[in-house]
Design a protein around this motif. Structure first.
Motif, short mmCIF file in Angstrom:
data_model
loop_
_atom_site.label_atom_id
_atom_site.label_comp_id
_atom_site.label_asym_id
_atom_site.label_seq_id
_atom_site.Cartn_x
_atom_site.Cartn_y
_atom_site.Cartn_z
N ASN A 11 33.96 66.18 57.65
CA ASN A 11 34.29 66.37 59.06
C ASN A 11 34.12 65.07 59.84
OD1 ASN A 11 35.05 69.04 58.73
ND2 ASN A 11 33.02 69.84 59.20
N LYS A 12 33.14 64.26 59.46
CA LYS A 12 32.99 62.98 60.15
C LYS A 12 34.14 62.03 59.77
CE LYS A 12 29.96 59.20 61.36
NZ LYS A 12 28.67 58.54 61.23
N LEU A 31 30.72 68.94 53.54
CA LEU A 31 31.47 69.17 54.78
C LEU A 31 31.06 68.32 55.98
CD1 LEU A 31 32.23 72.97 54.70
CD2 LEU A 31 33.84 71.08 54.89
N ARG A 66 35.96 74.81 54.01
CA ARG A 66 36.36 73.58 53.35
C ARG A 66 37.88 73.42 53.34
NH1 ARG A 66 33.42 73.99 49.36
NH2 ARG A 66 31.96 72.34 49.77
N SER A 124 39.20 72.12 56.62
CA SER A 124 38.88 70.70 56.82
C SER A 124 39.75 69.80 55.94
CB SER A 124 37.42 70.43 56.50
OG SER A 124 36.60 71.05 57.46
N LYS A 176 43.28 69.52 57.23
CA LYS A 176 43.33 68.65 58.41
C LYS A 176 43.28 67.18 57.98
CE LYS A 176 41.21 68.41 62.93
NZ LYS A 176 40.04 68.73 63.73
N ILE A 181 37.17 62.87 59.11
CA ILE A 181 38.33 63.30 59.90
C ILE A 181 38.24 62.70 61.31
CG2 ILE A 181 39.40 65.32 61.02
CD1 ILE A 181 38.54 66.93 58.51
N ASN A 182 37.05 62.77 61.86
CA ASN A 182 36.83 62.24 63.21
C ASN A 182 37.08 60.72 63.28
OD1 ASN A 182 36.15 62.47 65.85
ND2 ASN A 182 33.94 62.42 65.49
#
Lengths: 86, 390
Positions: free
Chosen positions: B309-310, B305, B366, B369, B372, B312-313
């Motif tokens: 998440n990084k 995760l 999860r 995320s 997204k 996605i950023n």
């Protein structure tokens, strides 16, 4: 045989201090480094409950909980000493 | 369909002009055809911009509706506004109507010739001509129908490319089409799978260099790369029902494209299942996310995760054409960008440790995320994304 040090780099360990543990080799002397084999491991599979004692490290067959860079350095030195005395 | 029509373009304005005189438009029709037009309006600046935009927009509408190419060309010739200085209605153009099976209708009017590249050679396009008398002049358009094969490229550019460097002693007549072709051939033979984006960028930058970095005209190049679809699989998270582990392993083994495994437990499940070694790359040290691991059969193995998440950023905020810091998340981004179709196989097990209030970062679920991430890949990067939960 070298002493095997496996540092868990799974999510829960990594965010609870495991990231710093991966730089352990910078805290050991060249002599000490000769005697250990430091590895990362994707996940030791020990954190699957709500309140785990992360981060975990495995030194040979022994699991260590709530590890900090200081305790890890100390435990590695103890292991080297114990091996020398055998 | 197992094929992808990759289209990209790059454009520079004439030196000191704030507005582009060239216009490139691309649309996808509901039947998956790709329609693309490069128009070059007479002169430069605002007037050229209006002419080229108008021409390209009209052509796109005609092509999207699959109107007969010659009829489309004639309608445009008759309706373009007339330049007050030169007394002609004028915007050159190259227009393509590409079906998913590779059949492509081409229409050209006074732009440098459309190039068709296959197996390190340029192919001849057999063109027919169509002439029309307008109020002011007689115009001839060239049209053709060709069939693309996997690996073929179509390259079109404005005369800012062929005339780059004109007037300088080394290139008194400019770069010229034959030299441009030689340059393109060299680039592709050095990098046979060069993307449409990189090839068009390369050609335009070279033309700019020939103009001593002050383009004398608008410089635009567009490239179509017809190739097999690149597929990527992402396996992340242990299955909700651990009896489904063999299914995950089987999916991993059967998938023919590139594979990413994301997550500590997940990578152990796969490594054990296929009998492969899993080794953390201790040279891949970055502070915010764990290092990648190496496993045979996987293009990339990462932590779960934090890395996702990084990713996605990065996909949401960073300029992905200039990736410098290569950590596991950026490696994942590069694989996404280089892919057309992405299949997520997502395990629904929840690691309670991640929900611990003492965690210094919020981990979330999860599933949220991944949803997204899938939306960004679909909407911002036009990727085909499928998600399967186990």
């Amino acid at each position: 045989m070298k002493i095997t040090v496996q540092i868990c780099s799974g999510t829960a360990c990594y965010v609870m201090g495991g990231a710093e543990l991966l730089s352990i080799s910078e805290h050991l002397t060249p002599d000490e480094l000769e005697q250990v084999d430091i590895k990362g491991i994707m996940c030791l599979g020990l954190c699957e409950n709500y309140n785990p004692n992360t981060p975990y490290v495995k030194i040979d067959d022994e699991i260590i909980k709530n590890v900090t860079i200081e305790t890890l350095t100390e435990r590695i030195r103890l292991a080297i000493k114990a091996k020398a005395e055998k | 369909m197992n094929n992808t029509i990759e289209v990209a373009h790059y454009n520079l304005h004439k030196y000191k002009e704030k507005v582009a005189g060239d216009c490139f438009l691309m649309n996808k029709a509901p039947d998956e055809r790709i329609v693309a037009t490069l128009a070059d309006g007479m002169g430069s600046g605002v007037k050229a911009n209006i002419l080229s935009e108008l021409t390209a927009s009209m052509l796109q509408r005609f092509m999207l509706a699959n109107v007969n190419t010659v009829r489309a060309a004639n309608s445009i010739m008759e309706t373009l506004p007339i330049c007050s200085v030169r007394k002609v209605s004028y915007s050159t153009f190259t227009s393509l109507n590409i079906s998913p099976d590779g059949v492509t209708k081409t229409l050209e009017y006074d732009n440098p010739e459309l190039l068709w590249f296959r197996n390190n050679e340029f192919l001849q396009i057999t063109k027919k001509t169509s002439s029309i008398e307008t109020n002011t002049t007689r115009n001839t358009t060239l049209y053709a129908e060709i069939k693309l094969e996997f690996g073929d490229r179509l390259i079109m550019f404005s005369d800012g490319v062929t005339q780059a460097g004109m007037g300088f002693s080394a290139t008194p007549l400019g770069w010229r089409i034959n030299n441009v072709k030689k340059y393109i051939k060299d680039i592709i033979s050095n990098e046979t799978t060069i993307s449409a984006k990189d090839l068009s960028f390369n050609i335009v930058e070279k033309a700019k260099e020939m103009d001593l970095n002050q383009p004398k005209d608008d410089i635009t190049c567009a490239v179509v790369y017809y190739r097999k679809t690149r597929e990527l699989m992402v396996i992340t998270g242990p299955p909700g029902d651990r009896n489904k582990c063999p299914y995950m392993v089987e999916q991993f083994q059967q998938f023919s494209g590139k594979k990413i495994v994301s997550g500590g437990t997940t990578s152990k499940i796969i490594a054990d299942g296929i009998g492969a070694d899993l080794e953390v790359d201790m040279t891949d040290m970055h502070s915010d996310i764990p290092p990648r691991s190496i496993m045979k059969g996987a293009a990339l193995v990462t932590e779960g995760l934090l890395t996702i998440n990084k990713v996605i950023n990065i996909l949401d905020n960073e300029n992905i054409t200039q990736i410098k810091d290569i950590d596991a998340a950026h490696r994942m981004v590069e694989l996404f960008i280089d892919t057309d179709s992405i299949y997520f196989l997502v395990g629904t097990a929840i690691n309670e440790a991640h929900q611990n209030q003492n965690m210094p970062v919020e981990m979330g679920l999860r599933r949220i995320s991944i949803n997204k991430l899938a939306n960004i890949l679909r909407e911002k990067y036009l990727k085909k994304v499928t998600i399967e939960y186990v």
